[in-house]
Design a protein around this motif. Structure first.
Motif, short mmCIF file in Angstrom:
data_model
loop_
_atom_site.label_atom_id
_atom_site.label_comp_id
_atom_site.label_asym_id
_atom_site.label_seq_id
_atom_site.Cartn_x
_atom_site.Cartn_y
_atom_site.Cartn_z
N GLU A 125 0.84 -1.21 0.00
CA GLU A 125 0.00 0.00 0.00
C GLU A 125 0.87 1.26 0.00
O GLU A 125 0.61 2.22 -0.72
N GLU A 160 7.25 -3.91 19.59
CA GLU A 160 6.20 -3.04 20.11
C GLU A 160 6.12 -3.08 21.63
O GLU A 160 6.12 -4.14 22.23
N GLU A 187 5.35 2.37 11.40
CA GLU A 187 3.95 2.78 11.58
C GLU A 187 3.20 1.74 12.36
O GLU A 187 3.53 0.55 12.34
N ASP A 188 2.21 2.22 13.11
CA ASP A 188 1.35 1.31 13.86
C ASP A 188 -0.08 1.76 13.59
O ASP A 188 -0.37 2.94 13.55
N SER A 189 -0.94 0.78 13.36
CA SER A 189 -2.32 1.11 13.04
C SER A 189 -3.27 0.38 13.97
O SER A 189 -2.94 -0.66 14.52
N THR A 246 -5.12 -3.78 18.70
CA THR A 246 -5.78 -4.38 17.54
C THR A 246 -5.11 -5.68 17.09
O THR A 246 -5.78 -6.66 16.75
N ARG A 251 -6.97 -9.23 17.00
CA ARG A 251 -7.06 -9.94 15.72
C ARG A 251 -6.66 -11.41 15.91
O ARG A 251 -7.31 -12.31 15.39
N PHE A 297 -8.38 -6.39 9.50
CA PHE A 297 -9.80 -6.16 9.67
C PHE A 297 -10.47 -5.58 8.42
O PHE A 297 -11.64 -5.16 8.48
N ASP A 298 -9.78 -5.57 7.30
CA ASP A 298 -10.37 -5.03 6.07
C ASP A 298 -11.72 -5.65 5.71
O ASP A 298 -12.60 -4.93 5.23
N ARG A 314 -3.85 4.88 6.45
CA ARG A 314 -2.43 4.74 6.11
C ARG A 314 -2.03 5.72 5.00
O ARG A 314 -1.00 6.38 5.09
P1 ITT Z 1 4.15 -4.31 11.68
O1 ITT Z 1 5.28 -5.24 11.41
O2 ITT Z 1 4.24 -3.06 10.86
O3 ITT Z 1 3.92 -4.05 13.14
P2 ITT Z 1 1.49 -5.50 11.83
O4 ITT Z 1 0.68 -6.27 10.85
O5 ITT Z 1 1.78 -6.11 13.17
O6 ITT Z 1 2.82 -5.05 11.11
P3 ITT Z 1 0.12 -3.29 13.16
O7 ITT Z 1 0.69 -3.69 14.47
O8 ITT Z 1 0.17 -1.86 12.79
O9 ITT Z 1 0.78 -4.12 11.97
O10 ITT Z 1 -1.38 -3.76 13.02
C1 ITT Z 1 -2.22 -3.92 14.11
C2 ITT Z 1 -3.39 -4.75 13.71
O11 ITT Z 1 -4.26 -3.96 12.92
C3 ITT Z 1 -3.07 -5.99 12.89
O12 ITT Z 1 -3.86 -7.04 13.34
C4 ITT Z 1 -3.45 -5.62 11.48
O13 ITT Z 1 -3.92 -6.75 10.79
C5 ITT Z 1 -4.54 -4.58 11.69
N1 ITT Z 1 -4.48 -3.56 10.64
C6 ITT Z 1 -3.53 -2.61 10.50
N2 ITT Z 1 -3.75 -1.86 9.41
C7 ITT Z 1 -4.87 -2.35 8.84
C8 ITT Z 1 -5.60 -2.02 7.68
O14 ITT Z 1 -5.20 -1.07 6.85
N3 ITT Z 1 -6.69 -2.73 7.41
C9 ITT Z 1 -7.11 -3.72 8.22
N4 ITT Z 1 -6.47 -4.12 9.32
C10 ITT Z 1 -5.36 -3.42 9.65
#
Ligand code: ITT
Ligand code: NA
Length: 183
Positions: free
Chosen positions: A15, A36, A64-66, A81, A85, A142-143, A169
């Motif tokens: 992305e 983390e 980045e963290d989402s 999250t 998940r 969670f898409d 993002r």
């Molecule tokens: P990193 O190595 O970058 O940490 P990650 O997959 O662990 O990769 P995150 O900790 O940022 O990424 O994600 C936290 C949770 O949120 C994880 O379960 C992702 O699947 C979910 N997530 C993050 N971005 C998302 C998006 O754009 N759409 C759907 N789910 C998302």
């Protein structure tokens, strides 16, 4: 003078690479987990990760963290999250929302850029709602249960390009890339 993009998640990288094409910045994927900490905000998580990884690699980098923030659950799971998940999954979230009228939620990304001289934070959010059922095969995380405002499809029913028109993002990265390329 490229910037390292530190993530273990290939979908994230794809992305972001799609967004970065439009800017004069070279991103190099460093595929490692980002170490983390447990904290109540995404900002704290990325700040700490960026500092720790910078001490190891000593090159300009981004982490980045989402997270998904659900209104009727008091913004849960938010920074947790990833854990949710793995433990509850998509079905678990749908179960928690059974019988609730308000399904509004938002996704948020916090990104931290760090180099020798500075540490910069950028955020992006997208408002939307949790779908009634799991829909779509694309994307990740969670898409399949998130519908952005103004759409009827989930993120998982969209191409990367379409998701990037709305996503948390893409907003965070565009804000960073605008700043970085105009400094
Ligand atoms: P990193 O190595 O970058 O940490 P990650 O997959 O662990 O990769 P995150 O900790 O940022 O990424 O994600 C936290 C949770 O949120 C994880 O379960 C992702 O699947 C979910 N997530 C993050 N971005 C998302 C998006 O754009 N759409 C759907 N789910 C998302
Ligand atoms: Na995380």
């Amino acid at each position: 003078n490229s910037i390292l993009l530190v993530t273990s998640n290939e979908n994230k990288y794809k992305e972001i690479a799609e967004i970065a094409k439009d800017y004069k910045v070279e991103l190099e994927w460093l595929k490692i987990p980002k170490l983390e900490i447990q904290a109540d905000t995404l900002e704290e998580v990325v700040r700490y990760s960026a500092i720790v990884i910078f001490q190891l690699v000593k090159r300009p980098l981004i982490v980045e963290d989402s997270g998904l923030f659900i209104k009727s659950l008091n913004d849960f799971p938010g920074p947790y999250t990833n854990y949710v998940r793995r433990k509850l999954g998509l079905e678990g979230i749908l179960k928690l929302l059974e019988g609730k009228n308000d399904r509004s939620a938002y996704f948020k990304t916090s990104l931290c850029y760090i180099d020798e001289a500075r540490q910069l934070l950028f955020n992006g959010t997208v408002n939307g709602r949790i779908s009634d059922t799991i829909r779509g095969e694309k994307g990740f995380g969670f898409d399949p249960i998130f519908i952005p405002e103004g759409e009827s499809r989930t993120f998982a029913e969209m191409s990367t390009e379409e998701k990037n028109r709305y996503s948390h993002r893409s907003k965070a990265f565009k804000a960073f890339l605008e700043y970085y390329t105009n400094q």
